[in-house]
Design a protein around this motif. Structure first.
Motif, short mmCIF file in Angstrom:
data_model
loop_
_atom_site.label_atom_id
_atom_site.label_comp_id
_atom_site.label_asym_id
_atom_site.label_seq_id
_atom_site.Cartn_x
_atom_site.Cartn_y
_atom_site.Cartn_z
N GLU A 132 0.65 -1.02 0.06
CA GLU A 132 0.03 0.13 0.01
C GLU A 132 0.86 1.42 -0.20
OE1 GLU A 132 -3.73 2.27 2.22
OE2 GLU A 132 -2.59 0.75 3.29
N LEU A 133 2.05 1.24 0.57
CA LEU A 133 2.90 2.47 0.80
C LEU A 133 3.29 2.81 -0.67
CD1 LEU A 133 4.31 4.03 2.98
CD2 LEU A 133 6.39 2.55 2.62
N MET A 134 3.54 1.80 -1.56
CA MET A 134 4.26 2.09 -2.63
C MET A 134 3.36 2.17 -3.82
SD MET A 134 7.82 -0.18 -2.40
CE MET A 134 8.28 0.26 -3.99
N PHE A 135 2.33 1.34 -3.90
CA PHE A 135 1.18 1.50 -4.83
C PHE A 135 0.17 2.62 -4.51
CE2 PHE A 135 2.50 -2.85 -5.87
CZ PHE A 135 2.43 -2.81 -7.22
N VAL A 145 -6.21 8.49 -2.99
CA VAL A 145 -7.50 8.10 -2.13
C VAL A 145 -8.74 7.93 -3.11
CG1 VAL A 145 -6.75 9.08 0.02
CG2 VAL A 145 -8.02 10.46 -1.80
N VAL A 146 -8.62 8.85 -4.36
CA VAL A 146 -9.90 8.44 -5.42
C VAL A 146 -9.57 7.12 -6.12
CG1 VAL A 146 -10.87 9.64 -7.29
CG2 VAL A 146 -9.76 11.14 -5.83
N ALA A 147 -10.87 6.44 -6.05
CA ALA A 147 -10.78 4.86 -6.47
C ALA A 147 -10.19 4.86 -7.81
CB ALA A 147 -11.97 4.39 -6.44
N LYS A 148 -10.41 5.59 -9.06
CA LYS A 148 -10.02 5.62 -10.17
C LYS A 148 -8.40 5.93 -10.17
CE LYS A 148 -11.24 10.31 -11.56
NZ LYS A 148 -12.07 11.21 -12.38
N ARG A 149 -7.86 6.53 -9.26
CA ARG A 149 -6.50 6.76 -9.33
C ARG A 149 -5.63 6.07 -8.49
NH1 ARG A 149 -6.00 13.43 -8.73
NH2 ARG A 149 -7.37 13.82 -10.72
N ARG A 150 -6.40 4.98 -7.62
CA ARG A 150 -5.70 4.03 -6.67
C ARG A 150 -5.73 2.76 -7.44
NH1 ARG A 150 -4.80 4.23 -1.32
NH2 ARG A 150 -5.37 2.44 0.15
N SER A 151 -4.83 2.05 -7.00
CA SER A 151 -4.66 0.63 -7.63
C SER A 151 -5.72 -0.17 -7.31
CB SER A 151 -3.24 0.03 -7.15
OG SER A 151 -3.15 -1.37 -7.47
N GLN A 152 -6.30 -0.78 -8.50
CA GLN A 152 -7.38 -1.62 -8.24
C GLN A 152 -7.30 -2.69 -7.20
OE1 GLN A 152 -10.36 -1.27 -9.44
NE2 GLN A 152 -11.28 -3.02 -8.60
N MET A 153 -5.92 -3.26 -7.16
CA MET A 153 -5.64 -4.18 -5.97
C MET A 153 -5.88 -3.68 -4.89
SD MET A 153 -1.89 -5.53 -5.52
CE MET A 153 -1.22 -3.73 -4.99
N LEU A 154 -5.56 -2.54 -4.38
CA LEU A 154 -5.85 -1.78 -3.30
C LEU A 154 -7.14 -1.70 -2.87
CD1 LEU A 154 -2.79 0.83 -3.15
CD2 LEU A 154 -2.92 -1.54 -2.09
#
Length: 255
Positions: A132-135, A145-154
């Motif tokens: 989470e720190l790196m992705f 924090v925005v879902a579309k910018r955040r890794s889908q995995m996270l």
């Protein structure tokens, strides 16, 4: 421990440490904190026969930046810790983001009983924190924090059902080779190499524990014990990966 003693100890810790892991100011500070937490875990907690139950960003305190003395990070919050001699797999209040795949499986009453919680689960938990720190960060205090910018995995680990989060984590370990194309440019190659190396160490462990969980019974305890016999060497290998990353960051003069 009495409440007054707990408050005093907490205040003493805060005098020496500056915020939680996700308050990091440099990548060296974050990586060094995680490294020293794992070192303390291996040398102190395992010898005492205690496992924390999960490692989360809020259970890692940052050391004072640039301090010559260790630790550069310390593990706190042992509310769900347990003894390795009498380990049972609890249903902790920890966010499923950081729970091992086996711990998540335990939350589903339809699943077969999982093996007891152990130190391998905690190393897997630490890997999710590092992931989470790196992705999930493109710099200090710049969390995606925005879902579309955040890794889908996270997003799947954090917001999906336990079953979907479990399947996502198994998919994460479906291949020893981890793709880091979605890791923000802020993170240097040394950090990416560390993440990939830790992933490679853990992949066969997660897979084997999954197989044991499917068939788990008393007869399988010996197979699990054999797996855990190598935990010390696994932690040592993980520490070497962290040390190599920190050396590379130092050589490149990256703070």
């Amino acid at each position: 421990m009495e409440t007054g003693e707990r408050i005093h100890d907490y205040a003493t810790i805060n005098l020496r440490f500056k915020g939680y892991l996700f308050d990091f100011k440099t990548q060296t500070q974050a990586i060094a904190a995680m490294r020293d937490v794992l070192f303390a875990y291996m040398c102190l907690l395992s010898e005492a026969g205690i496992v924390p139950g999960a490692i989360t960003p809020s259970s890692v305190l940052l050391g004072i930046q640039g301090a010559a003395e260790r630790p550069r990070g310390v593990l706190v919050d042992f509310d769900i810790s347990t003894s390795t001699k009498h380990a049972v797999r609890k249903s902790p209040g920890t966010l499923k983001m950081y729970m091992s795949a086996a711990d998540i499986a335990r939350c589903d009453p339809h699943n077969h009983p999982s093996p007891p919680h152990d130190e391998m689960d905690d190393l897997e938990s630490a890997h999710y924190v590092l992931s989470e720190l790196m992705f999930g960060f493109k710099g200090p205090r710049r969390k995606l924090v925005v879902a579309k910018r955040r890794s889908q995995m996270l997003v799947e680990w954090e917001r999906e059902t336990y079953n979907n989060a479990y399947n996502s984590k198994l998919a994460y370990f479906s291949d020893e080779d981890l793709f880091t194309r979605d890791v923000p440019a802020y993170w240097k190659p040394a950090c990416k190499t560390l993440l990939c190396g830790l992933h490679r160490l853990l992949t066969p462990v997660v897979r084997k524990k999954r197989r044991l969980a499917k068939l788990y019974c008393e007869e399988d305890r010996k197979a699990l014990e054999c797996l855990l016999e190598g935990s010390g060497a696994l932690y040592q290998s993980a520490l070497e990966l962290f040390d190599e990353a920190l050396d590379e960051l130092k050589d490149a003069e990256v703070a």
